[in-house]
Write a protein that holds these residues in place. Sequence first.
Motif, PDB file in Angstrom:
ATOM      1  N   ASN A  84       1.764   0.770 -16.381  1.00  8.00           N
ATOM      2  CA  ASN A  84       1.352   1.672 -17.452  1.00  8.00           C
ATOM      3  C   ASN A  84       2.554   2.334 -18.114  1.00  8.00           C
ATOM      4  OD1 ASN A  84      -0.690   2.995 -19.012  1.00  8.00           O
ATOM      5  ND2 ASN A  84      -0.279   4.865 -17.834  1.00  8.00           N
ATOM      6  N   ASP A  85       3.500   2.844 -17.284  1.00  7.20           N
ATOM      7  CA  ASP A  85       4.702   3.482 -17.836  1.00  7.20           C
ATOM      8  C   ASP A  85       5.508   2.493 -18.666  1.00  7.20           C
ATOM      9  OD1 ASP A  85       3.879   5.674 -16.491  1.00  7.20           O
ATOM     10  OD2 ASP A  85       5.701   5.954 -15.304  1.00  7.20           O
ATOM     11  N   THR A  86       5.671   1.283 -18.128  1.00 10.66           N
ATOM     12  CA  THR A  86       6.445   0.264 -18.836  1.00 10.66           C
ATOM     13  C   THR A  86       5.820  -0.062 -20.187  1.00 10.66           C
ATOM     14  OG1 THR A  86       7.170  -0.708 -16.740  1.00 10.66           O
ATOM     15  CG2 THR A  86       7.342  -2.087 -18.699  1.00 10.66           C
ATOM     16  N   ASN A  87       4.515  -0.245 -20.207  1.00  6.09           N
ATOM     17  CA  ASN A  87       3.824  -0.577 -21.462  1.00  6.09           C
ATOM     18  C   ASN A  87       3.962   0.532 -22.489  1.00  6.09           C
ATOM     19  OD1 ASN A  87       3.016  -3.019 -20.416  1.00  6.09           O
ATOM     20  ND2 ASN A  87       1.032  -2.259 -19.708  1.00  6.09           N
ATOM     21  N   ILE A  88       3.820   1.779 -22.035  1.00  3.58           N
ATOM     22  CA  ILE A  88       3.936   2.921 -22.959  1.00  3.58           C
ATOM     23  C   ILE A  88       5.333   2.970 -23.575  1.00  3.58           C
ATOM     24  CG2 ILE A  88       4.010   5.442 -23.076  1.00  3.58           C
ATOM     25  CD1 ILE A  88       1.787   5.508 -20.984  1.00  3.58           C
ATOM     26  N   ILE A  89       6.348   2.767 -22.735  1.00 11.00           N
ATOM     27  CA  ILE A  89       7.736   2.867 -23.217  1.00 11.00           C
ATOM     28  C   ILE A  89       8.057   1.722 -24.169  1.00 11.00           C
ATOM     29  CG2 ILE A  89      10.142   2.713 -22.489  1.00 11.00           C
ATOM     30  CD1 ILE A  89       9.283   4.282 -19.958  1.00 11.00           C
ATOM     31  N   VAL A 127       8.141  -7.665 -20.101  1.00 10.41           N
ATOM     32  CA  VAL A 127       8.946  -7.042 -21.165  1.00 10.41           C
ATOM     33  C   VAL A 127       9.634  -8.122 -21.998  1.00 10.41           C
ATOM     34  CG1 VAL A 127      10.939  -5.569 -21.637  1.00 10.41           C
ATOM     35  CG2 VAL A 127       9.294  -4.895 -19.891  1.00 10.41           C
ATOM     36  N   LYS A 128      10.109  -9.183 -21.335  1.00 10.11           N
ATOM     37  CA  LYS A 128      10.752 -10.277 -22.062  1.00 10.11           C
ATOM     38  C   LYS A 128       9.790 -10.923 -23.071  1.00 10.11           C
ATOM     39  CE  LYS A 128      14.256 -11.760 -18.693  1.00 10.11           C
ATOM     40  NZ  LYS A 128      14.704 -12.865 -17.826  1.00 10.11           N
ATOM     41  N   LYS A 129       8.513 -11.009 -22.688  1.00 11.71           N
ATOM     42  CA  LYS A 129       7.523 -11.627 -23.574  1.00 11.71           C
ATOM     43  C   LYS A 129       7.159 -10.708 -24.741  1.00 11.71           C
ATOM     44  CE  LYS A 129       5.439 -14.312 -19.816  1.00 11.71           C
ATOM     45  NZ  LYS A 129       4.223 -14.492 -18.968  1.00 11.71           N
ATOM     46  N   SER A 130       6.931  -9.416 -24.440  1.00  8.97           N
ATOM     47  CA  SER A 130       6.497  -8.488 -25.490  1.00  8.97           C
ATOM     48  C   SER A 130       7.650  -8.007 -26.359  1.00  8.97           C
ATOM     49  CB  SER A 130       5.783  -7.285 -24.868  1.00  8.97           C
ATOM     50  OG  SER A 130       6.639  -6.601 -23.958  1.00  8.97           O
ATOM     51  N   ALA A 131       8.863  -8.007 -25.802  1.00  7.10           N
ATOM     52  CA  ALA A 131      10.029  -7.541 -26.577  1.00  7.10           C
ATOM     53  C   ALA A 131      11.215  -8.460 -26.300  1.00  7.10           C
ATOM     54  CB  ALA A 131      10.365  -6.096 -26.210  1.00  7.10           C
ATOM     55  N   PRO A 132      11.184  -9.685 -26.819  1.00  7.15           N
ATOM     56  CA  PRO A 132      12.249 -10.658 -26.522  1.00  7.15           C
ATOM     57  C   PRO A 132      13.619 -10.251 -27.055  1.00  7.15           C
ATOM     58  CG  PRO A 132      10.809 -11.472 -28.283  1.00  7.15           C
ATOM     59  CD  PRO A 132      10.163 -10.237 -27.731  1.00  7.15           C
ATOM     60  N   GLY A 133      13.647  -9.297 -27.966  1.00  2.00           N
ATOM     61  CA  GLY A 133      14.937  -8.886 -28.530  1.00  2.00           C
ATOM     62  C   GLY A 133      15.724  -7.939 -27.658  1.00  2.00           C
TER      63      GLY A 133
END
Length: 531
Positions: free
Chosen positions: A363-368, A393-399
């Motif tokens: 949950n914390d990771t997704n919010i951040i 995180v790599k999938k949702s924010a590959p940059g």
Amino acid sequence: MLSHKKEGSGCVLVCLRGFYSCNCRQPEGRKRRREGCWLSLVFLACLLTVCWLYVCMVTFNDREDVNWKGFTILKQWVNWFMVAIIIFAVLTFYYALLLVFALFQIALKEPLELHCVHQVFLLLGVLFVALAVAAFTHGWPGEWPTVAVSLQATGPFLQMGAVVALTLLSWFVIQRVHKARRVGSKILLSLVFSIIVIAVYLSPLLIRLHTPCLSDKIPPKPELIGHRGAPMLAPENTMMSFRRSVACNVTAFETDVQISGDGVPFLMHDHDDFFLRTTDAKHKFAERDFNKSGKLTLEELQTLNAGDWFLKTDPFYTVSQLSDEEKEMATNQTVPSLVQLLDLAQENNISILFDLKNENGTNDTNIIVETILMSGIDPRLIFWLPPTQRSDVKKSAPGFKQYYNNISDMKKEGGTSLNLKYNSLNTDELGKLAKENITVNLWVVNESWLFSLLWCTGVSSVTTNSCHRFQKMTQPDWTLEPTQYTAIWITVDLLSLLIMSGLIYKSLLVQRKKKNRVTDSNGHELNPFLP
């Protein structure tokens, strides 16, 4: 004229006996063996405290770890590490003074009779240092590698100091050898001293291989990452602190992110005894439990004062360097949100490296991640460090640029960036990683000698509290070409050897003269060449 000399020497003797023996009169009934034992103990105590003070000084870089441990126990922020250094410095000076007075008494052929008060302090001091070493080893074992790291920076200077010390002590050792009654004792003492001297003389052969600053070419200066901003110039993890680090030309902010009670990311390091150290939460919300960060909403968080503690405790002894305007600004600081820092980073094209504190699963990771993506900041400016949910995180924010806290995970996932404590790898390993084009950031580096050593090693960047000092450095504290160091090393060793050889020759002449003396029945010296 002669009487004046006698009076002068008499005053010196009185002072020597007064300090070492606490007795201004000539002692009666010498006990040589006991005197030698106490002298040996004084020497060992002096050596022990000098070495321990050196350990304390080189671990000063991590003093906040000790102070934080004291805070968690006593709930009060005090610079305990500085208190310990002062105590050990006083002990070292006391033992060194005892040793110097003892050597003077030996040189003047005075008996050694260490007073019982000194004996008690000597034993108590050695016990105190021994307990400190044991506590250090048990409670802070991760700091011993720092001592090994420091030797790579101080090795050349320690070797020269050891040569000077051995040269000064050589006359005393030579006299002890001549006065020894047994041949075995003479051989043993001579052999031990010779082995020590040879080892010190030849130690630069090893020093040259493991001292990065002995090099013809110095790598580029490491980039600076502001640890919680610029905490020596402003309260940590406040917008004032991060703005001060911008003025230091940092390339990234390092911070700690937590989630408020209403699900908003904010900046705060402490998560045990929450807010007790850096805010006035205990006074503003006296009835609340602050063991968890989710107890307060962002609106409530931003009513807290996050700067007064800095002015009151002066954690780095830097408040005096602030202007009145800066002190007033520090007083008005509050707890910032992650969005505020993202805006500042985007405005100045500065990256952000952060840890998650009091983490609550995905949950914390997704919010951040969602907060970062919605802020509009260039994803390449985000250095993602938390290992949990990294694949998501790599999938949702590959940059995002992925940073790892160990080499095995980095290589397993094909990464190229590391974030490690500065003493977790030796300089040879760091040099190898640099040649492999691995980005290495080391934390937390606060002392110039350590920054200089890592600079010579070729690390990419360092996380620091001292960005304002390191910004001004244009080169490491010291560098030497290998040929220059070799010339200095050989010159110092040869001078020392020449002095020792002269002292040995002089001592042999004195001993030969004593053997050739002829005395009458009353003990008066006669000329052996007269009939």
